[in-house]
Design an enzyme around this catalytic site. Structure first.
Site, PDB file in Angstrom:
ATOM      1  CB  CYS A  31      -1.891  -5.154   9.431  1.00  5.86           C
ATOM      2  SG  CYS A  31      -0.321  -4.266   9.507  1.00  5.86           S
ATOM      3  CE1 TYR A 172       4.816   2.080   6.070  1.00  4.44           C
ATOM      4  CE2 TYR A 172       5.629   0.755   7.899  1.00  4.44           C
ATOM      5  CZ  TYR A 172       4.626   1.497   7.315  1.00  4.44           C
ATOM      6  OH  TYR A 172       3.432   1.662   7.971  1.00  4.44           O
ATOM      7  CG  HIS A 175       1.032   4.092   7.964  1.00  6.17           C
ATOM      8  ND1 HIS A 175       1.395   3.148   7.034  1.00  6.17           N
ATOM      9  CD2 HIS A 175      -0.083   4.684   7.479  1.00  6.17           C
ATOM     10  CE1 HIS A 175       0.540   3.157   6.024  1.00  6.17           C
ATOM     11  NE2 HIS A 175      -0.365   4.081   6.276  1.00  6.17           N
ATOM     12  CG  ASP A 267      -3.026   5.955   5.402  1.00  2.00           C
ATOM     13  OD1 ASP A 267      -2.963   6.927   4.624  1.00  2.00           O
ATOM     14  OD2 ASP A 267      -2.775   4.790   5.054  1.00  2.00           O
TER      15      ASP A 267
END
Length: 684
Positions: A31, A172, A175, A267
Site C-alpha cells: 500500500c 489474496y 494479512h 509481516d
C-alpha cells in the site's frame, strides 16, 4: 563496473505460469496512501521500480467490488469497467521497462466496513467488523448465494485486470485482510456447512476461486496466491503446519505462492523488533510442497542473503516492499556491481504511515518516493547545475548531508561544516539507542556518496559562527543546525512552558544521548512527543539499572507508532521490562520530588514521586545562527529541524528539496508547489 558472478542466480529468468519474469526480484504488493486518488503519481512510482530492475512490480490490494470498500483508506479500485483506465495506466508504466505487472485483487470481508459504499459487510460468520476506528458495524454471515456472488465478482474483476494489461492476477488470502484467509482460519469461520469445519472445507472457497481465476485468465495471466503462514493465535487460528497442509492440498494449482504473515504488523516488522530475514522460520518448508515458484519477504537488502535463501531452497524469488521503496534501483545496482550504492531500507516504517494517514507514502532513505510524478524527482538522477555557485552548509545531520550530496550531484561546489566530531547529527546519536542501529544507514549512505565527490568537502569539529560563515564567501549559506529537545514541558498536550523547579533533576533526550544519566535510581519519563523516543529511553534506562515510570497524556504508550505498526510491540516491551505505564495524565508541574499531573478527563491532580525526570515533549529549532545571518543580510536558508523539527524523513526530504529548488526562480507562496491530479466533474 560489472556484476559479481556470485549474484548471477538473481538475474535468471523465472517462469510464472504463462509469463516469464526477467529476474528474481519481485516487488510484492504494498500500500502507498495514493490509490484511486493519485493515479498518475502511483503509476510513476510503480514505473520507477520497473525502471530500477524489479522483474515483477505489483499493485497494492485492489478492491474488487463496492462491497469490499475499505474507506477511509485510499487503495485502488476495480469495481467496474470505469476503473480499467486507471489500472491500465499503472500497468503501462510498469511495462515500459519490460517488467511484469501484478494486480492484487482483494475482498476484505469483515475488515471492510463499507463506509463509503454503505453496502452491508459480509464475512464467513456473523461478527463485528474489524477497523482501526472500532466502527459500530457488523458483518453478516454469508449464505450460499453470497459465496456464488463473491466468486462471480472475483472472476469479473480478474477479467477487467487482464483487459487493463496485467500479467499476474492475484488471489489474496493474506494479512487477515483477504476474505479467503478468513474462510481458511478457525478464528473467523464457525460454519457448519461444506465451507467450515475441516481444513479441506475451510480451504474450499480458496480452491474454487483459484480455479475460477485460472479458468478466466489463466491462459495469458499468471495466478499467484498470497497466503498467511501464521496468525499468531496458536491453535485458535492459522499455524504454519496447518497452512502448509492447505498449500499441499493445492500445491500445483496456482502459478506462484506468495508467503506472508498475519496481520500486517507481523509481516512488516520494524528493524527495532526484527532482523533481516526474520520470516524464514515460517516459510522455509513450503518449497518442499510445490514445484511452483515461491516468493517470500524479510526486508532483504543484502545480495548475499538473497542468494543464500535461493540456494537453500527457501524461496525462488526475492520479495520486497520496503527495500524497493528505499531503493527502487536495488536490482540494477547489484547487476552493475555497485553494491555500495544501494540505499538500504532502515526498517523504520515511515512508509507505512502513508497508508495509515491516507497520504502519499514517504521514505526516510529515499526522499524522491512519492514525488516521482508530482515533483518530477528521480531517486538516481537530478538536473545539472544552472550556474556556478559555492554553497556552505552548516550542519552534517540528515538534512545537511542530503542537501550536500544532492547539490554535489548537480555539480556545485559544496562545503559542509559541523561542530561535532562525527557526521550524522541526530542520526549519529539516535542510532546508538536500543534497536535503532539500522537507522545509521541514513548517515552512512550519504557519507559514502559524498566521499566519491571531489566537489563536496566535509569538515568536522568546525564550530561556524556568523562571522566565519560570512568570511567564507559562499554564494549561499544553508543552516542545517538541527533542533534541541525542550526542558520546559511544552509539547502536544500543553503548548506553553510549565513550572519546573530549579532544584529538580530534569533531563532531556539530548542529555541522555550525550551520556548523562538520572541522579536518582528511580526516574519518570514523561512522553508528550508520542513517537519512539520516550519508549527507547525507557529501555535504555532500565538496562542501566534505573527503575522507570512512563507517563503520557495519551491513551497508550508511543501513540503515534500505531501508524508505524509498532505500538503494541513497544507497550509489550515496556511491560516486559518492568516499566510502570501511566496513561491519560497531563503534565502540570515538575517538582524536586517528581511530577504533578492531571487526569485529561477529570482534571484530578496526582503526584508521582521520583528523584529524576526525563522530559520527552517537543523540540525547538536551533536557528540562532540562521537568524543572525539573516539579520546581517546574508543569502541564507534554514532547512530540516532547524527550520521546523519533524521526523528524520522530513529532514532528508528538506535537504533534497533545497538541492532541487536551488537556482530556480523564487516561487510565489500562493502557488501550489507540486502537480495535482484533479477529478473531472460529471454531468448533472
Amino acid at each position: 563496473m560489472t556484476r559479481d558472478s556470485r549474484y548471477d542466480i538473481l538475474f535468471e529468468p523465472i517462469r510464472i505460469g504463462p509469463v516469464t519474469a526477467r529476474n528474481r526480484f519481485y516487488q510484492v504488493p504494498h500500500c502507498n496512501g495514493m490509490g484511486y486518488r493519485d493515479v498518475s503519481g502511483l503509476a510513476a512510482m510503480r514505473g520507477m521500480k520497473a525502471e530500477g530492475g524489479w522483474g515483477v512490480v505489483c499493485t497494492e490490494m485492489v478492491e474488487l467490488h463496492a462491497a469490499s470498500d475499505v474507506a477511509p483508506y485510499v487503495e485502488l479500485r476495480n469495481w467496474d469497467d470505469q476503473d480499467i483506465p486507471t489500472l491500465a495506466r499503472i500497468a503501462d508504466k510498469i511495462h515500459e521497462h519490460q517488467s511484469l505487472a501484478g494486480l492484487e485483487l482483494c475482498h476484505s470481508g469483515y475488515t471492510a466496513a463499507n463506509l463509503y459504499s454503505r453496502e452491508t459487510p459480509i464475512a464467513p460468520m456473523a461478527m463485528n467488523t474489524s477497523t482501526y476506528h472500532f466502527d459500530p458495524v457488523h458483518a453478516r454471515a454469508m449464505d450460499k448465494q453470497d459465496i456464488k456472488d463473491l466468486r462471480r465478482t472475483h472472476r469479473a474483476a480478474a477479467l477487467r485486470g487482464r483487459k487493463a494489461g496485467y500479467d499476474l492476477i492475484y488471489v489474496y488470502a493474506g494479512h487477515g485482510l483477504g476474505i479467503f484467509q478468513q474462510f481458511l482460519s478457525r478464528a473467523t469461520n464457525d460454519r457448519a456447512d461444506e465451507y467450515g469445519g475441516s481444513l479441506e472445507n475451510r480451504a474450499r472457497l480458496l480452491r474454487e476461486v483459484i480455479e475460477d481465476t485460472k479458468d478466466a485468465v489463466g491462459d495469458t495471466c499468471a495466478v499467484p496466491v498470497r497466503i498467511a503462514m501464521s496468525e499468531f493465535l496458536g491453535s485458535d487460528g492459522l499455524e504454519p503446519a496447518e497452512v502448509e497442509d492447505a498449500i499441499a492440498m493445492m500445491a500445483e494449482l496456482p502459478d506462484l505462492w506468495d508467503l506472508s504473515l498475519s496481520a500486517w504488523p507481523k509481516d512488516s516488522q520494524t528493524s527495532r523488533f526484527s532482523e533481516e530475514g526474520f520470516q524464514e522460520p515460517y516459510i522455509k518448508g513450503v518449497k518442499k510442497l510445490t514445484s511452483k515458484p515461491v516468493v517470500g519477504v524479510g526486508r532483504y537488502t543484502s545480495p548475499d542473503a538473497m542468494v543464500r535463501v535461493i540456494r537453500q531452497g527457501i524461496m525462488d524469488m526475492i520479495g520486497a516492499a520496503r527495500p524497493s521503496i528505499a531503493d527502487p534501483y536495488l536490482p540494477k545496482k547489484i547487476e552493475e556491481g555497485r553494491l555500495d550504492d544501494i540505499r538500504e531500507c532502515i526498517g523504520c516504517n515511515i512508509c507505512v504511515t502513508g497508508d495509515y494517514t491516507k497520504t502519499p507514502l514517504r521514505c526516510t532513505q529515499n526522499p524522491s518516493m512519492g514525488e516521482e510524478w508530482r515533483k518530477g524527482w528521480h531517486p538516481e538522477h537530478i538536473r545539472a547545475k544552472a550556474r556556478e555557485a559555492q554553497i556552505l552548509i552548516i550542519g552534517a545531520g540528515p538534512a545537511g548531508l542530503e542537501a550536500g550530496r544532492a547539490l554535489g550531484q548537480r555539480g556545485y561546489q559544496v562545503t559542509i561544516a559541523d561542530k561535532a566530531r562525527e557526521a550524522g547529527g541526530r542520526v549519529a546519536r539516535e542510532c546508538r539507542l536500543p534497536g535503532l542501529a539500522a537507522w545509521g544507514r541514513v548517515r552512512d549512505w550519504r557519507l559514502l556518496q559524498i566521499g566519491k565527490m571531489t566537489n563536496v568537502n566535509l569538515y568536522l569539529e568546525s564550530d561556524v559562527t556568523a562571522d566565519t560563515a560570512l568570511e567564507f564567501g559562499a554564494d549561499h549559506i544553508v543552516c542545517a543546525t538541527g533542533a534541541l529537545w525542550r526542558r520546559d514541558g511544552a509539547g502536544h498536550h500543553q503548548y506553553l512552558p510549565l513550572a519546573v523547579d530549579a532544584a529538580a533533576d530534569v533531563l532531556t533526550p539530548d542529555d541522555v544521548m550525550s551520556g548523562v544519566r538520572p541522579k536518582s535510581r528511580e526516574a519518570i519519563v514523561f512522553d508528550d512527543d508520542h513517537y519512539y523516543m520516550a519508549s527507547v529511553l525507557c529501555e535504555l534506562l532500565v538496562k542501566d539499572g534505573i527503575k522507570v515510570t512512563y507517563v503520557t497524556p495519551a491513551a497508550v504508550a508511543a501513540a503515534y507508532t500505531v501508524n508505524t505498526m509498532e505500538q503494541k510491540l513497544i507497550q509489550a516491551r515496556l511491560l516486559e521490562l518492568g516499566v510502570t505505564v501511566v496513561t491519560a495524565e497531563a503534565l502540570s508541574e515538575v517538582t524536586a520530588q517528581g511530577l504533578v499531573t492531571s487526569c485529561i478527563y477529570t482534571g484530578k491532580e496526582r503526584r508521582h514521586a521520583a528523584g529524576s525526570v526525563v522530559l520527552v515533549t517537543s523540540r525547538k529549532g536551533d536557528d540562532a545562527l540562521y537568524r543572525e545571518l539573516k539579520e546581517r543580510g546574508a543569502k541564507v536558508t534554514a532547512i530540516g529541524d532547524a527550520w521546523a523539527p519533524a521526523a528524520i524523513a522530513h529532514a532528508v526530504y528538506a535537504g533534497r528539496r533545497f538541492a532541487e529548488e536551488f537556482d530556480t526562480s523564487p516561487r510565489d507562496m500562493m502557488e501550489t508547489p507540486f502537480r495535482r491530479e484533479l477529478l473531472t466533474l460529471a454531468g448533472s
